[in-house]
Design an enzyme around this catalytic site. Structure first.
Site, PDB file in Angstrom:
ATOM      1  N   ASP A   1     -25.833 -11.302 -25.067  1.00 12.53           N
ATOM      2  CA  ASP A   1     -25.831  -9.841 -25.116  1.00 12.53           C
ATOM      3  C   ASP A   1     -25.721  -9.349 -26.561  1.00 12.53           C
ATOM      4  O   ASP A   1     -24.833  -9.769 -27.307  1.00 12.53           O
ATOM      5  CB  ASP A   1     -24.662  -9.299 -24.284  1.00 12.53           C
TER       6      ASP A   1
ATOM      7  N   ARG B   1     -24.648  -6.758 -27.764  1.00 14.17           N
ATOM      8  CA  ARG B   1     -23.472  -5.937 -28.060  1.00 14.17           C
ATOM      9  C   ARG B   1     -22.220  -6.762 -28.348  1.00 14.17           C
ATOM     10  O   ARG B   1     -21.135  -6.200 -28.539  1.00 14.17           O
ATOM     11  CB  ARG B   1     -23.202  -4.993 -26.890  1.00 14.17           C
TER      12      ARG B   1
ATOM     13  N   CYS C   1     -21.092  -7.814 -18.064  1.00 14.66           N
ATOM     14  CA  CYS C   1     -22.126  -8.822 -18.319  1.00 14.66           C
ATOM     15  C   CYS C   1     -23.232  -8.763 -17.264  1.00 14.66           C
ATOM     16  O   CYS C   1     -22.970  -8.883 -16.066  1.00 14.66           O
ATOM     17  CB  CYS C   1     -21.496 -10.210 -18.327  1.00 14.66           C
TER      18      CYS C   1
END
Length: 211
Positions: A45, A47, A102
């Site tokens: 991810d 982020r 997630c």
């Protein structure tokens, strides 16, 4: 797209200039080698930037990332990274860091087919199956989602401990501890799940290898 591509090239130049202004030998010193104390196994991810979360500088964290921070025993990419980190770089800590929200974990809780990633998601579903009684008892969907994120990280830490790479290091007296964290996208803080393993004795007997 052209503007974005030009911007990232320009940003690289600015970063180099800023780094050299602070330390003229910055890149020369980096090029001499790396001795990171930590291997970070995290989610892909965008982020969840490993270095920034813990305030680490380049050269301080060896990083492996995949969807939902999985430790899959047939994943040669992960195993190669782990082997190099443990046996060559001699890291002292291996950290599995998941994150709330997630997408891989969320997908594993459903039945929609996404594509080839279904085959990867199946490993995450296996974790859910091991804990389905507890997880299904949580009626609030968000709480169940967060609980699954935490459980998955714990299982991946134990899967690390089951590898011959880690157990061989322990057998040879190497100082190596495994940890599990979860990162909060909406807060920036990490949650230490207090799963810290530094010996094969923390595993069920069937997983303890004899060398």
């Amino acid at each position: 797209m052209k503007d974005f591509y030009k911007n990232i090239l320009d940003n690289n130049k600015i970063w180099v200039e800023t780094s050299l202004a602070n330390d003229p030998n910055y890149f020369e010193n980096l090029a001499k080698g790396q001795t990171p104390p930590l291997l970070w196994i995290g989610c892909s991810d965008s982020r969840v930037p490993a270095n920034e979360i813990i305030g680490a500088k380049p050269g301080e964290v060896f990083v492996h990332r995949n969807i939902a921070n999985m430790v899959v025993h047939t994943d040669m990419n992960m195993l190669s990274v782990l082997d190099y980190a443990v046996n060559v770089l001699k890291v002292k800590h291996v950290l599995v860091c998941g994150h709330y929200g997630c997408g891989g974990i969320k997908a594993a809780m459903g039945n929609d087919s996404i594509g080839i990633i279904d085959n990867w998601i199946r490993h995450i579903k296996d974790v859910y199956r091991l804990h389905d009684v507890y997880l299904n008892s949580i009626t609030d969907e968000t709480q169940r989602f967060n609980a699954f994120v935490e459980i998955n990280v714990k299982e991946q830490v134990f899967d690390l401990a089951k590898t011959s790479i880690v157990q061989s290091a322990w057998k040879n007296g190497q100082d190596l501890t495994l940890h599990g964290w979860v990162y909060g996208l909406n807060s920036g803080f990490v949650k230490d799940l207090n799963v810290n393993i530094s010996s094969e004795r923390d595993l069920d007997d069937v997983y303890q290898l004899r060398f």
